[in-house]
Every structure is written in C-alpha cells, then in structure tokens.
Scaffold this motif. Structure first.
Motif, short mmCIF file in Angstrom:
data_model
loop_
_atom_site.label_atom_id
_atom_site.label_comp_id
_atom_site.label_asym_id
_atom_site.label_seq_id
_atom_site.Cartn_x
_atom_site.Cartn_y
_atom_site.Cartn_z
N GLY A 88 -36.15 68.54 -72.15
CA GLY A 88 -35.21 69.56 -72.43
C GLY A 88 -35.05 70.50 -71.17
O GLY A 88 -35.68 70.10 -70.09
N GLN A 89 -34.15 71.72 -71.44
CA GLN A 89 -34.15 72.66 -70.43
C GLN A 89 -35.58 73.07 -70.17
O GLN A 89 -36.41 73.46 -70.86
CB GLN A 89 -33.35 74.02 -71.12
CG GLN A 89 -33.17 74.58 -70.00
CD GLN A 89 -31.86 75.80 -70.43
OE1 GLN A 89 -31.11 75.55 -71.28
NE2 GLN A 89 -31.90 76.69 -69.73
N TRP B 212 -29.47 71.04 -70.69
CA TRP B 212 -29.64 69.93 -71.63
C TRP B 212 -28.89 69.77 -72.73
O TRP B 212 -29.20 70.72 -73.95
CB TRP B 212 -31.20 69.85 -71.76
CG TRP B 212 -31.78 68.92 -72.58
CD1 TRP B 212 -32.08 68.76 -73.87
CD2 TRP B 212 -31.89 67.29 -72.02
NE1 TRP B 212 -32.32 67.58 -74.23
CE2 TRP B 212 -32.45 66.53 -73.10
CE3 TRP B 212 -31.93 66.98 -70.82
CZ2 TRP B 212 -32.61 65.40 -73.17
CZ3 TRP B 212 -32.01 65.31 -70.82
CH2 TRP B 212 -32.64 64.64 -71.81
N GLN B 213 -27.82 69.34 -72.77
CA GLN B 213 -27.00 69.17 -74.03
C GLN B 213 -26.80 67.72 -74.22
O GLN B 213 -25.92 67.01 -73.76
CB GLN B 213 -25.53 69.83 -73.65
CG GLN B 213 -25.81 71.32 -73.20
CD GLN B 213 -24.56 71.76 -72.72
OE1 GLN B 213 -23.54 71.23 -72.24
NE2 GLN B 213 -24.50 73.10 -72.65
N GLY C 277 -22.49 64.59 -73.59
CA GLY C 277 -23.61 65.13 -73.26
C GLY C 277 -23.80 65.47 -71.79
O GLY C 277 -22.63 65.00 -70.73
N LEU C 278 -24.36 66.45 -71.24
CA LEU C 278 -24.59 66.96 -69.80
C LEU C 278 -25.99 67.30 -69.74
O LEU C 278 -26.48 67.95 -70.58
CB LEU C 278 -23.48 68.10 -69.82
CG LEU C 278 -23.63 68.68 -68.40
CD1 LEU C 278 -22.98 68.00 -67.32
CD2 LEU C 278 -22.74 70.10 -68.28
N ALA D 72 -27.80 68.03 -59.36
CA ALA D 72 -27.16 66.81 -59.83
C ALA D 72 -26.78 67.06 -61.09
O ALA D 72 -27.54 67.73 -62.00
CB ALA D 72 -28.01 65.68 -59.72
N GLU D 73 -25.66 66.44 -61.77
CA GLU D 73 -25.18 66.46 -63.00
C GLU D 73 -24.97 65.10 -63.57
O GLU D 73 -24.41 64.39 -62.99
CB GLU D 73 -23.85 67.37 -63.19
CG GLU D 73 -24.28 68.79 -62.96
CD GLU D 73 -22.88 69.63 -63.29
OE1 GLU D 73 -23.01 70.90 -63.61
OE2 GLU D 73 -21.81 69.06 -63.16
N ILE D 74 -25.52 64.88 -64.77
CA ILE D 74 -25.02 63.53 -65.38
C ILE D 74 -24.41 63.89 -66.55
O ILE D 74 -24.90 64.75 -67.60
CB ILE D 74 -26.67 62.99 -65.72
CG1 ILE D 74 -27.41 62.66 -64.45
CG2 ILE D 74 -26.28 61.32 -66.51
CD1 ILE D 74 -28.80 61.97 -64.80
#
Length: 146
Positions: free
Chosen positions: A45-46, A70-71, A79-80, A94-96
């Motif tokens: 999580g975050q 964390w979404q 979701g991000l 980085a972003e997923i």
C-alpha cells in the motif's frame, strides 16, 4: 533524465493484471540480474518500500523505491500505483496504471522518469532505448506469467 511510456493491452481482468504487476518480488524474476526485496511488512500500500538490487558482485547497486500512490482497480475503475525511486544511483518515478480496454481486456500504461546519478545528459538517448527495451520485456513477462 529520460522519460518513456509503455502500453500493453492484455486478455486479463483488471484485478489480475494489477496483481501481476504489483507483486514486487516478481519484478526481480522479470529483469535480468535483479533481485527485489520488500522491506516493509505486508500488505502492499502507500508507504511500502522495496529494493531492487541489480548487477553482479561489486558492480551491483540498489534501486530503492517507495509506493506513494496506491489505488487498486475497483469494478471498472482504473488502478494507479506510483513509485518514487530513491536509490543512490537511480532516481525518478514510475507509474503503473491498469484501466479497462477494448473487449473486456486490461489496458496497461507504464510511465517512467528515470535519472542515473552522474550519467551525463549526452547518454539520455541510449538510456531511453535501453530502459524501454528492459522494462518492455519485463512488462511482457510479468503480464504473461500468472
């Protein structure tokens, strides 16, 4: 500093694509000469911190990352996950993102801004190409393997 975007559409539900991409130790299995260790207790999580150790022997370095967003996807909502890279050598983020795609498939977007400490901007083109290649292969492997 280099930035790049990788995109994939895969025949997976959103939650399964998310799971495959956010099980951090699996990234070590997908990137050559790399081992990933999560240093904070589960669940992810975050605030989760993990370290990717890449290289061989004295030529290895740690890429320390922290989850700052964390979404997870819910229903058809995307979701991000955002990672801040805070290592001695590798910096950036980085972003997923996992979102609904055509035909019930998952659309994955991997955005990254990468800086390698002490590497002159003259090498940005080579770093961008190498990063797109390595991370693209890793992304493919992560999404293919359950």
């Amino acid at each position: 500093m280099v930035d790049f975007l990788l995109e994939r559409t895969v025949p997976l539900p959103l939650d399964e694509a998310w799971r495959r991409l956010t099980e951090w130790p699996r990234h070590g299995e997908a990137v050559p000469l790399t081992r990933v260790t999560v240093v904070t207790p589960p669940p992810t999580g975050q605030g989760t911190v993990f370290v990717a150790r890449s290289g061989l022997g004295p030529l290895a370095f740690d890429d320390r990352m922290e989850v700052t967003v964390w979404q997870p996807p819910a229903d058809d909502a995307p979701g991000l996950c955002r990672l801040e890279k805070r290592g001695r050598v590798v910096l950036g983020w980085a972003e997923i993102e996992v979102r609904p795609g055509p035909g019930g498939r998952a659309r994955v977007l991997w955005r990254e801004e990468l800086r390698v400490r002490l590497l002159p901007g003259l090498f940005d083109g080579i770093l961008r190409q190498a990063s797109r290649y390595v991370f693209g292969r890793a992304l493919n492997r992560l999404l293919r393997r359950p």
